[in-house]
Design an enzyme around this catalytic site. Sequence first.
Site, short mmCIF file in Angstrom:
data_model
loop_
_atom_site.label_atom_id
_atom_site.label_comp_id
_atom_site.label_asym_id
_atom_site.label_seq_id
_atom_site.Cartn_x
_atom_site.Cartn_y
_atom_site.Cartn_z
N ALA A 1 0.85 -1.19 0.00
CA ALA A 1 0.00 0.00 0.00
C ALA A 1 0.89 1.24 0.00
CB ALA A 1 -0.89 0.01 1.23
N LYS A 2 0.30 2.37 -0.26
CA LYS A 2 1.01 3.65 -0.11
C LYS A 2 -0.03 4.74 0.01
CE LYS A 2 5.41 4.92 -0.13
NZ LYS A 2 6.54 4.10 0.33
#
Length: 436
Positions: free
Chosen positions: A126-127
Site C-alpha cells: 500500500a502507499k
Amino acid sequence: MGEVPAPRKSRRDNRKGPMIQSTVKLTPFGAVNARVNRASDLLGIKENYRRLLTTCWREVKVSLPFTDDKGEMNVYEGYRVQHNGVRGPYKGGVRFHPEVDLDEVKALASLMTWKCAIVNIPFGGAKGGINVDPSKLSERELQSLSRRFMMSVKQMVGPYKDIMAPDVGTNPKVMGWMMDAYHQVHGYSPAIVTGKPVTLGGSPDRLDATGLGVAMITRRILEERKEFLSGKSVVLQGFGNVGSFAALHLHRMSAKVVAVGDVTGVVRDANGIDVEKLMAHFEAKRTLAGFNEGEFSSREQLDVLTLPCDILVPAALGHVIHSGNMDKIKARYIIEGANGPVTPEADEYLNKQGIIVVPDILANAGGVVGSYFEWAQNIQVHSWERTTTKLELDKFMSAALAGVSSAAKKFNINYREAAFVVGVDRVYQAAVARGH
Ligand code: NAD
C-alpha cells in the site's frame, strides 16, 4: 585502497528476452508493471492473473479541508492505494510532498507488494500521500492535517487491514498523531502504524534497520561470490538515515569506507574513514565539512559516484546514475540503498559491463522488515532484545538474497529481474491458493 580491477565483461549477454527498455514514455506505475509483465513472461503467468497483479485492489482519493493558523480554510488531496493483499494486510508509508499524484502512489504501493513478497513477510503493498509541502506548515497545521487524513481513511485501515508508516515528508511524530486519531475511534491499537515514537510502542531498532539491511546484503552477496567484505573499499552517496547506518555497519563488518558524500560535500580517506567519528561530527555540525580526518571536497569538485571502489552504495536520491555518468562508474558492485538510483538505461549499460547491481527492492528492504518486527511486537505486546532483532533481520535478508540468486541462476537474468520474479511468483502462488 587496493587496486580496483577493471569491470568485467558481462556473463549475461545471452540473457533470455529483452531487458526493460527506457521507460521515458511510461508512467511510474506503467514502469513497475513493465517489470511485473517481464517476470510474468518468465513464469508463464496467464493474462487473467496478470490483470490481478498489475491493477490496484483499491484506490481512494480524499478531500482534506483544514483550517490554517490564520483561520483560512485550505483543501488538500490525499490518497491511499491498496495494491494487493493476498499475502497479508496492506503495508506502506504515507508521503507528504507537493507533487504526490495518484499514479505515483499506485507505483509505490505496487513496489511495496513486491518488496514484502521478496523478503517474505506477511504483508501486501500500500502507499498513501498528501499533495502538501510539510515545510510550509506550522506544527499545529501539520498535526491537524495528519489527523484529518487518518479520520478520512479510518474505515479502510487497521492493524490487520492496512498499516501505515513514515515516508518522504513524514516522521515518527506524524505517526504518533495518526495513531492517536485512530485510537479515538477504535481504541488502543499501536500496530496501526509503524515507525512511531518509541514511547508509543515504536521499535528502537527500526531506526537503523534499512542501513543495517544494506550492510547485511552487501556481506552476503560477496560471500555468495566467494569474496569477503573485510578490507573491501566502499563509497557511499548519502549520509542520512540509510547512508549513515549502512556506512556504520559496513565499517563495523571490517569493510574500508573510503569516501562518503552528501549534499554538503565529500569526505575521502584512502586508509578508511572512522565512521563512528564521522557520525559524531555530523551529529554535532550537521555537515561533513570540517571533519578532522581525511580530505574534504565540495560536490562541484568531486562526484563521489565516480570514485574507484569495490562497492558503491547510492543512498541519497533517485536517478543519480544515468546515461551521462554511467561510463564513469568504477565500482564492481552497486548496492542500491536509495530508491531508484540507477535509471533503466544505466542499468542496462552496467549489466553489460558485468557490474553487479543489487536492486533497491531487495537491498533496502531491511526497513520494511524492521517495520514488520515492530508490528509483530505490538501485536504480541512484547519487546524483543536487540540481538534478536539483528539475528532475525539477517535471517530475512539472507533468505531473500538466496531466493533472488537462485531465480537469477535459473532464468539466467540479472538480480533486478530475478527480484521481480521472486516477488511476482510468491504473490501469484498466494492468489492461486486462495482460489482467486
Ligand atoms: P535522508 O533524508 O535521511 O538522507 C538523504 C541523504 O541524501 C542526506 O545525507 C543528504 O545530504 C543526501 N543528499 C541529498 N541531496 C544530495 C545530492 N544532491 N548529492 C548528494 N547527496 C545528497 O533520507 P533517507 O531516509 O536516508 O533515504 C535515502 C533514500 O533511501 C531515499 O531514496 C529513500 O526513499 C530510500 N529509502 C529509505 C528508507 C528508510 O528507511 N529511511 C527505506 C527504503 C528506502
